[in-house]
Design an enzyme around this catalytic site. Structure first.
Site: not given
Length: 478
Positions: A11, A13, A17, A81, A102-103, A406, A441
């Site tokens: 792992a 690399g 790209r 490798t 491979y990772g 409400s 209120r």
């Protein structure tokens, strides 16, 4: 007794790209970093030791994998490798079969590798190469076999003759080796144009030491597919989604539109669930039996008990939904939200760090944060628990059987006793005792005839703009 198994995962690399600041190995597929899939497979095979070779972005990759209990071998220079493998092999205890993975190949399953390992050990192979077939294997190393089926050599694309280039069987790069692997790897040279050490040289070294090399062929080449750019990454996601979704469907889950659904590998779904189109299921989500998940809902590490109805466009994050509850549409449950049995949470209700006990109803347009609500309490539309004073969060306790009217606001920290009533439109800034009625209120004033006095000032302008009001005003004068 069979030998133990050690696993080396390459792992290191750079993955240029990908065009990304994130190391290639950490780009996710179905909820896991690519490299974590290889670690998962190694664990499923019962590996004694797992060594991951890191290089580019080593600090990030190692931080992501450290909780998985693997060891690391850093490849300071990218020398091929063979060099990467040897960097890890020098850390192994020895006396074991060694599997090289491979990772960036998350599709390779433990079932495939388990079968490969069984054949390798049963036939006492020294080296087994995992291969597959493509109608056009351009770009891959070709497998050249002898009359008895043994692998004579691996020919890279640039070195292949015209006859060798039409060979369809290709080298996946996955190798299963006996305990001689490290000793032979020490003999890999770099006498080539690139000056690199290639793992494929192991095949020659095994043959020169008197061993035959056999191939384990798999029919599905997508299992060894890697990702070097975002296009290939998307294809891996598509393939992995199909695998995950098929597993759930065969276990009794209905996916109405698999092509628009995304389910991460870590998700669990019970039988007789229905998942509607556009749903995303992430993280440690656990869904019980008989649940319906409405279209375009997102569940992220949510615990959903049996027979829950999740209506469309609902977001559940780090929360728990009790059995036979109903949530949504357009509801949001944030981390720490916990609903008891038979709770109803309706449209445009947001809940955070709150406990709603059995039978609570919050039907519309409410914010319930840092609050505990007792069973069978009704939360009216437009209710807000004002939990934040600008610096700190404060908690509110609402008892059982409470009726909150409400457009009420509860200014935390507050305690509302069982069976209390809060009148609609109230702003509650004092505790409410059990069984009490709270009204907070402004007093209503009613001014008779005010509308006619007001609109009557506008005369002809009112008739031009608001003809109904003009007619009502005229009718009232006659």
């Amino acid at each position: 007794m069979s030998r133990p198994l050690d696993v080396v995962i390459l792992a290191a690399g750079q993955g240029t790209r990908m065009r990304s600041a994130l190391p290639k190995m950490l780009h996710p597929v179905a909820g896991r970093p690519m490299v974590a899939w290889s670690v998962k497979v190694a664990r499923e095979l019962g590996a004694r030791d797992v060594v991951v070779v890191t290089g580019h972005g080593a600090d990030q990759v190692e931080a992501a994998l450290r909780p998985l209990g693997v060891r690391f071998a850093r490849q300071a220079q990218q020398l091929g490798t063979g060099h990467a493998f040897l960097t890890a092999a020098r850390l192994l205890q020895g006396g074991a079969d060694v599997l090289l993975l491979y990772g960036d190949s998350p599709m390779l399953s433990s079932d495939t590798l388990r079968a490969m390992l069984a054949e390798h050990r049963e036939d006492e192979h020294a080296l087994t190469v995992l291969t597959s077939t493509l109608p056009d294997a351009t770009g891959y190393g070709r497998i050249i076999r002898g009359d008895g089926g043994e692998v004579l050599r691996i020919v890279e694309q640039k070195d292949a003759t015209p006859d060798e280039r039409v060979v369809q069987e290709f080298n996946s790069g996955v190798y299963l080796m006996d305990e001689q692997a490290r000793t032979l790897a020490e003999q890999i040279g770099n006498d080539n144009e690139a000056g690199e050490y290639y793992i494929t040289d192991l095949l020659r070294l095994y043959r020169e030491s008197g061993h035959s090399v056999l191939a384990y062929h798999i029919p599905d080449p997508s299992e060894v597919m890697g990702a070097n750019d975002r296009v290939q990454l998307a294809e891996l996601e598509r393939l992995m989604q199909r695998r995950i979704q098929e597993r759930h469907m065969r276990a009794g889950v209905t996916l109405q539109s698999p092509g628009t659904t995304r389910i991460e590998d870590t998700v669990e779904i019970g039988p007789d669930c229905t998942v509607e189109p556009g749903v995303v299921l992430r993280g440690q989500t656990r869904i019980g039996a008989g649940v319906q998940v409405g279209a375009h809902s997102v569940l992220d590490s949510a615990l959903v008990h049996d027979r829950v109805l999740i209506r469309p466009h609902t977001l559940l994050e780090g929360c728990e939904v009790g059995e036979a509850s109903e949530v949504g549409p357009f509801a949001r449950l944030r981390p720490g939200a916990a609903l008891g049995t038979g709770v109803h949470v309706g449209n445009f209700v947001e809940i955070k760090n709150a406990q709603l006990h059995a039978g609570v109803k919050a039907g519309h347009l409410a914010y319930l944060g840092d609050v505990s609500i007792g069973e069978q309490t009704n939360i009216g539309a437009g209710t807000i628990v004002a939990n934040f004073d600008g610096l700190d969060k404060h908690r509110t306790q609402i008892g059982a059987g409470v009726f909150v009217g409400s457009n009420s606001t509860l200014v935390a920290p507050r305690v509302v006793g069982d069976a209390a009533f809060i009148a609609a439109g109230s702003t509650i800034h004092e505790d409410v005792p059990e069984g009490a009625m709270a009204v907070a209120r402004g007093r209503q004033r009613t001014l008779e005839g005010w509308s006619r006095r007001y609109w009557g000032r506008f005369g002809e302008r009112l008739g031009a703009k608001l003809p109904w009001l003009a007619g009502w005003l005229t009718a009232g004068r006659s």
